[in-house]
Design an enzyme around this catalytic site. Structure first.
Site: not given
Ligand code: BGC
Length: 695
Positions: A250
């Site tokens: 993530d």
């Molecule tokens: C979120 C993800 C997301 C990523 C990229 C993160 O903070 O938890 O779900 O895909 O950001 O935007």
């Protein structure tokens, strides 16, 4: 070293050619080039350039080696549409969960795949399938609901749709990510059986359907961050499930040490913080085997090439496809099929001819409210609000705005003069959503970052006091009051529901939501959404939740399995939803055929209008060997029935989906003895017919 060699993917390359190209790349690339493929690049600079506008660019998220012609993967979110440009904004994932319609969800995925391609993206973060354990979870709206079987079917449909257009789908967040505010630190303690039976089966289902990638979660599982959790990323994902795609982290701080690579993390996003130079050094010092790097690159490259070399269904992906009419029509169809009618005492459908004045009240009636402002935010070309939709549908001057929460008495007096009233209440990005700490960038005008105390987990599972006051005032003025409830999951309604004639939960219904709302309220289409979660009577019926916890225990029961085990009646059961028609179930037959159960049941539309019904099949277990839930959803089908029409629904339940996980032998076991098969229109006892089968 500087010589350029072209090993770029070409359409039509065979599997053997791809594996030869990957082998060649691994032979020619230096350690530094390989490690560079194992992280995203350029994100923070792009964020600064776009003044914090999340989604302003396709984000380079793994892969890529210019010298050898290897293309990088370019990432975009997100669950309710492509989070770039001005894309189609669908009803949120939870609304789509309420459709119980995988075929429609697959079409949603196809639209997302097309719009991602049209905007330069090849990796999609739309498939969010964390299980809704507690409705306070701020990102509840991004997932499909509380049931692992349903999550798996819906997520697999979305991933398949997206991948149709050769965009790699990533299933996120692996795993146990269902408390938002504490997501970076919380340690979820869980036993092996609950993990495999409750929190992971949907991921497995989606990966077995071909989903190419997995995004690890920020939180910890049993003491180790998921982004470097060997048990999750290697033990379960690769060794137990045989997953061959790649895992990426993530977005920020998702991994904490280079050893994440050895644990099974292939790509660190969005930048090389713990991989990059530190990982090169770890290989050079002997702390990490070079084979770890080759394995990760092989997974990234093979996935990239598999998709890049496949033929595209469309000849080209021009920007004109983004939010085109056909795509907006899919968004409207979803909004029509996702609204859940929770109560109706003869108020709905409203009749156009009998409504000369419609009082529309509530701040949310005029708000463009498509969901939270986190990474899943979509910026559609327009949003049809509830009021706008009703105005467009009705003759001029019929729908009037009666007032908001600040003038409940005025709204009530307008309602008293009208033929019916619609009060729109619920939540916005201020009360629930992704929590992005203020120091993680984001220009205030972009609505991202630096948001202080907005979003995050919900503190209140009911409505705000001023909304309840408005409902009471309007309902006091007219019996023909319809309450439209907006929000990502369960909303407690006990305080006021007895006072109103009808309640329709629309979730965040996307850019076409207002248009669909008018058609539903006036009976052009019958509501047919079904709750993908349980609404309890009391908050104390839910599992423990603490948005600031450092540690939490997850166990085998939540949602309907928890309430059924405790013998507690919910306010609204999982799978529940009313219609303008009614349906009868009979002639349930179950037989064992090889490795599966064949279930068939007749469903009849007993009402006066054509409507969709969601036939649900649950299975109950003997429960003699180990403790088990009373029953579990194991099949469903949405069907459209004309008045008096009967159809036979035929579903197959593979026996291996009835097994329990024996942690001592690390194997799945089918319990022998009498199983009960239930079929009907919700999980409530009184809505189900049943049959026994001995296995
Ligand atoms: C979120 C993800 C997301 C990523 C990229 C993160 O903070 O938890 O779900 O895909 O950001 O935007």
């Amino acid at each position: 070293m500087s010589e350029t060699i072209d090993l770029a993917p070409r359409k039509g390359m065979t599997a053997a050619e791809i594996s030869a190209a990957v082998a060649k790349i691994l032979e020619l690339a230096t350690l530094e080039e390989k490690v560079a493929m194992m992280s995203g690049h350029g994100f923070f600079a792009q964020m600064r350039e776009s003044r914090g506008l999340w989604g302003a660019n396709p984000y380079r998220a793994g892969g890529g080696c210019e010298r050898l012609g290897v293309p990088p993967l370019y990432f975009t979110d997100g669950p309710r549409g492509v989070a770039r440009g001005s894309s189609t904004c669908f009803p949120c994932t939870m609304a789509r969960g309420a459709t119980f319609d995988p075929a429609l969800e697959r079409r949603v995925g196809e639209v997302m795949g097309i719009e991602a391609r049209a905007q330069g993206c090849t990796l999609s973060g739309a498939v969010c399938v964390n299980l809704l354990r507690h409705p306070a979870w701020g990102r509840a709206q991004e997932t499909y609901g509380e049931d692992p079987y349903h999550l798996g079917e819906m997520g697999a449909a979305l991933a398949t749709g997206i991948q149709t257009h050769n965009v790699v789908a990533t299933a996120k967040h692996f795993a146990l990510n269902s408390i938002e505010n504490a997501r970076f630190k919380i340690d979820v303690r869980i036993d092996p059986r609950s993990l495999r039976e409750v929190y992971l089966p949907h991921f497995r289902r989606i990966l077995e359907a071909g989903c190419g990638s997995v995004m690890s979660a920020y939180n910890k599982m049993n003491g180790e961050h998921c982004g470097q959790n060997r048990e999750l990323l290697t033990g379960i994902l690769r060794e137990e499930w045989g997953f061959e795609g790649f895992v990426h982290s993530d977005w920020v701080l998702g991994v904490y040490q280079p050893y994440g690579a050895a644990a099974g993390l292939d790509v660190e996003n969005p930048e090389p913080v713990h991989f990059g130079a530190k990982l090169v050094a770890a290989v050079n010092s002997g702390a990490i085997e070079p084979s770890v790097i080759d394995t990760a690159c092989r997974r990234i490259l093979t996935t990239t090439y598999r998709f890049a070399c496949a033929e595209d269904p469309l000849e080209s992906y021009p920007p004109s496809l983004v939010a085109c009419e056909a795509h907006r029509a899919v968004a409207e169809e979803v909004a029509l099929k996702s609204a859940v009618l929770l109560k109706n005492e003869g108020v709905l459908p409203l009749k156009k001819s009998a409504v000369r004045k419609l009082a529309v009240a509530g701040r949310l009636a005029t708000l463009e409210n498509t969901g939270d402002n986190g990474s899943s935010r979509v910026r559609p070309p327009y949003v049809m609000t509830s009021l706008a939709g009703l105005k467009e549908f009705l003759d001029e001057g019929v729908a009037v705005f009666a007032g908001d929460e600040s003038d409940a008495l005025d709204a009530a007096s307008a309602a008293a003069r009208a033929d019916a009233a619609v009060v729109v209440v619920g939540l916005t990005a201020a009360e629930e959503g992704e929590w992005i700490p203020g120091d993680m960038g984001g220009a205030p005008e972009s609505g991202q970052g630096r948001r202080g105390a907005v979003g995050g987990d919900r503190d209140n599972l009911g409505l705000a006091p001023e909304q309840i006051k408005l409902i009471r005032a309007v309902a006091g003025a007219t019996r023909r009051t319809v309450v439209v409830v907006v929000g990502g999951s369960a909303i407690m309604m006990n305080e006021w529901i007895d006072e109103v004639g009808a309640v329709l939960q629309t979730f965040y219904s996307g850019m076409e939501g207002g248009r669909a709302l008018a058609r539903l309220l006036f009976g052009e289409v019958s509501p047919s959404g079904r709750l993908p979660f349980t609404v309890p009577k009391a908050e104390s019926d839910l599992p423990f939740f603490d948005k600031n916890a450092d540690t939490i225990e997850y166990g085998p029961y939540h949602g309907y399995t928890l309430l059924e085990k405790a013998g507690t009646e919910p306010a609204f059961a999982f799978g529940y939803g009313l219609s303008y028609s009614s349906f009868g179930y009979r002639a349930l037959k179950v037989r064992k055929a090889g490795d599966r159960l064949q279930v068939q049941v007749s469903v009849t539309n007993r009402g006066a209008v054509a409507a969709d019904e969601v036939a649900q099949v649950y299975v109950g277990f003997p429960g003699k060997v180990v403790d088990r839930p009373k029953k579990l959803l194991r099949g469903f089908e949405r069907l459209t029935l004309k008045p008096a029409e009967t159809r036979t629904v035929r579903l197959e339940v593979p026996l291996d989906t009835l097994c329990w996980y024996d942690a001592t032998t690390r194997s799945w076991k089918l319990e022998s003895g009498a199983h009960t098969v239930y079929a009907g229109g919700s999980s409530r006892d009184r809505d189900l017919v049943r049959a026994a089968i001995s296995l």
